[in-house]
Write an enzyme that holds these catalytic residues in place. Structure first.
Site, PDB file in Angstrom:
ATOM      1  N   ASN A 337      40.417  46.000  33.598  1.00  0.00           N
ATOM      2  CA  ASN A 337      39.252  46.686  34.161  1.00  0.00           C
ATOM      3  C   ASN A 337      38.144  46.720  33.124  1.00  0.00           C
ATOM      4  OD1 ASN A 337      37.723  48.680  35.952  1.00  0.00           O
ATOM      5  ND2 ASN A 337      37.923  49.817  34.041  1.00  0.00           N
ATOM      6  N   GLU A 338      37.016  46.135  33.462  1.00  0.00           N
ATOM      7  CA  GLU A 338      35.822  46.148  32.606  1.00  0.00           C
ATOM      8  C   GLU A 338      36.108  45.623  31.203  1.00  0.00           C
ATOM      9  OE1 GLU A 338      34.117  50.067  32.829  1.00  0.00           O
ATOM     10  OE2 GLU A 338      33.263  49.702  34.805  1.00  0.00           O
TER      11      GLU A 338
END
Length: 617
Positions: A337-338
């Site tokens: 994530n990110e």
């Protein structure tokens, strides 16, 4: 319904208050690790009763009535942080005295109580009761606690009255020593009546959205501030009493009661595809050494097997033991994530992410070609060059930014990876979730829908917030102990989700100053067609403060046709919904009767409008 049910939240029994009624009592409570319930839940609550006078003694829990763990920006947290203890504990204690926000108990409804307990020199029994703050009983049951070994106990409590500031009381009039752990209270009528289930009213709000998929466990929650606090799915399955509590980046301990199994089951109940985000060995502040990435890749493979494997497989057998022999059909896996964006958050630069992404991609596609993988950063950078099927992009700017970028995917390279806008919301200037923010998002959504050959998925984030524990703003659904409401963005999402066409139609939006679909407002539009009915669906967003008269020409449709309009608007763009006015900004439906294209329509100021025109060509 209880806070700190396993007593792991702090080095004091937060959320629990000593009951000491009448005169002549000698009772104390403390946390105890001498005889753990199990290795994952080492702390219990010890109650020492030396003398009982003319009243009850015991403990009280009022639900989530404390105050959020204080900290600075979540991206600078330690695991967990050390708060300014004195000030925080005082505010936490003061919150227990407020005449609101306790347990939400409703007349004639049943609540299921459970706990593990053991005793020494104690002849019992204990009384478990739901009570008003003044001690009036709403429901009660006695339990005989004997022996110094941990034993599970259960009680069923049916309320005789309604009180939204009630409390749970565990009391006795007997001396001795008691140890409690995993003290839990659930309404019997959870969503679909699932054991360890989800709140029915909140789930119904998700049902109404008709989600195509649900992303879990979310963003920063999954990667963690450090790897020590990263979400590890294997800690969230099996017996709830065996699941370790986990500090997470949003400033609270989670019991992991809503774990990987419950998530997959929730998606099945919603008829939504699960999109699972696996940690790729990168947290916000540290990452696993590349030579040690193997176990993290294996963890992803095991997660797929748990969801999809036969009941005879190692992890499929654990799913079957939980009550679901059939596979869950997981086909969407996000790798991190990110990560790789070189932000102060997310963790890792592009090179570090690419090096860790590649072994996940290779292993998943070798063993599970049916699973679509999603990347969080472009990978086509030497010396790593791995395929990217879908790229996740996140946006949290102003409403004006969304309007300015409503056409950004019109010019996207169709040879690049497909796009998943995995997190987006108007974060700046949106209050606690106002109409202005929803309008900006809606303008952007017309561009995503118009370019759905590229933008194959999107999901608003975050989903839920309890305002007393708010660490991010805004959120889609706001709830307290017994109420919930959707923000204007919620109804915006509902309008788009429930008016989803099968085919996108070309549109020529002509307005003052420019022509074509690439104009910069105040009108934004997208059109599509339902294959089964032939209906044309036209979504138009007016971000301006003036009404706009328009002529709707639908080439290929001769009238008359039945038409309807559903409109989301309010008097001021700053308007928000609230517990007291949950529908201040909500859609209203209008029957337009028979229309013959081209026909005239006035779009209200500050509005999202969905026109549906009956089929014909």
């Amino acid at each position: 319904m209880l806070e700190n049910r396993s007593f792991e939240d702090f080095d004091l029994p937060l959320g629990w208050t000593l009951l000491n009624e009448g005169n002549g009592n000698d009772v104390t409570m403390m946390l105890d690790k001498s005889v753990p319930l199990n290795e994952h839940n080492p702390t219990s609550l010890r109650i020492d009763i030396q003398r009982v006078g003319d009243g009850r003694v015991g403990v009280i829990n009022q639900g989530f009535k404390g105050v959020l763990f204080p900290s600075k920006d979540p991206m600078t947290l330690t695991d967990p942080p050390t708060p300014p203890v004195r000030d925080w504990l005082k505010r936490f204690a003061d919150a227990q005295k407020k005449n609101e926000g306790g347990l939400a108990i409703e007349k004639d409804k049943t609540y299921l109580f459970s706990l593990y307990a053991r005793a020494k020199d104690f002849s019992g029994p204990i009384t478990v009761s739901l009570e008003k703050r003044d001690g009036t009983s709403l429901a009660s049951q006695t339990l005989a606690i004997t022996g110094d070994a941990w034993v599970p106990y259960r009680a069923s409590l049916t309320a005789t009255a309604t009180d939204f500031d009630a409390r749970l009381v565990i009391s006795t009039k007997t001396t001795g020593h008691l140890w409690l752990d995993q003290v839990s209270l659930f309404p019997a009528d959870t969503f679909n009546h699932r054991p360890n289930g989800l709140r029915a009213d909140l789930m119904q709000m998700l049902v109404d959205l008709h989600p195509a998929f649900v992303r879990f466990p979310g963003g920063s929650f999954g990667e963690g501030n450090t790897l020590a606090s990263a979400f590890r799915w294997k800690n969230t399955i099996g017996d709830v009493s065996q699941r370790p509590a986990q500090w997470n980046i949003w400033h609270y301990w989670t019991t992991n009661g809503l774990g990987y199994y419950e998530y997959l089951q929730m998606c099945e109940d919603l008829k939504a595809a699960p999109l699972f985000v696996i940690n790729c060995g990168i947290a916000e502040k540290d990452m696993v050494d590349l030579k040690d990435i193997g176990p993290w890749v294996d963890d992803a493979m095991d997660a797929i097997e748990y969801a999809n494997g036969p009941a005879t497989s190692t992890w499929g057998a654990q799913r079957a033991a939980a009550g679901h022999p059939a596979p869950f059909d997981l086909k969407l896996l996000e790798i991190g994530n990110e990560n790789g964006m070189s932000y102060p958050w997310g963790g890792g630069n592009a090179q570090q992410y690419a090096e860790r992404y590649r072994p996940f991609y290779d292993k998943v596609h070798s063993a599970h070609p049916e699973v679509l993988t999603i990347a969080t950063a472009p990978i086509q950078r030497p010396p790593i060059n791995a395929p990217v099927e879908v790229l996740d992009e996140h946006y949290y700017p102003t409403a004006e930014w969304f309007e300015d970028h409503a056409n950004m995917y019109d010019h996207y390279d169709r040879k690049g990876p497909r796009i998943y806008v995995g997190e987006y919301a108007t974060r700046e200037g949106a209050g606690n979730g106002n109409l202005r923010g929803a309008l900006g998002e809606a303008a952007f959504m017309t561009g995503m829908e118009r370019n759905s050959d590229v933008v194959v998925m999107s999901s608003y984030a975050p989903l839920f917030v309890n305002p007393a524990w708010r660490t991010w703003n805004p959120n889609l659904i706001v709830f307290d102990n017994h109420r919930a409401y959707g923000t204007p963005s919620y109804y915006n999402q509902l309008l788009f989700a429930t008016n989803r066409p099968d085919v996108i139609l070309p549109i020529d939006l002509q307005q003052s100053g420019a022509a074509g679909a690439n104009t910069r407002g105040p009108l934004f539009a997208v059109a599509g067609k339902k294959n089964d009915t032939g209906e044309v669906i036209v979504k138009v967003v007016n971000v301006g403060g003036d009404p706009k008269d328009a002529t709707i020409a639908l080439d290929g449709i001769a009238g008359p046709r039945h038409a309807s309009a559903t409109v989301l608007t309010s008097d001021r763009p700053e308007d928000e919904n609230s517990f007291d006015a949950p529908m201040r900004v909500a859609p209203k439906a209008y029957d337009l009767g028979q229309v013959t294209p081209p026909f005239s329509y006035r779009f209200a100021p500050y509005s999202v409008t969905v026109l549906r025109v009956g089929g014909g060509g």
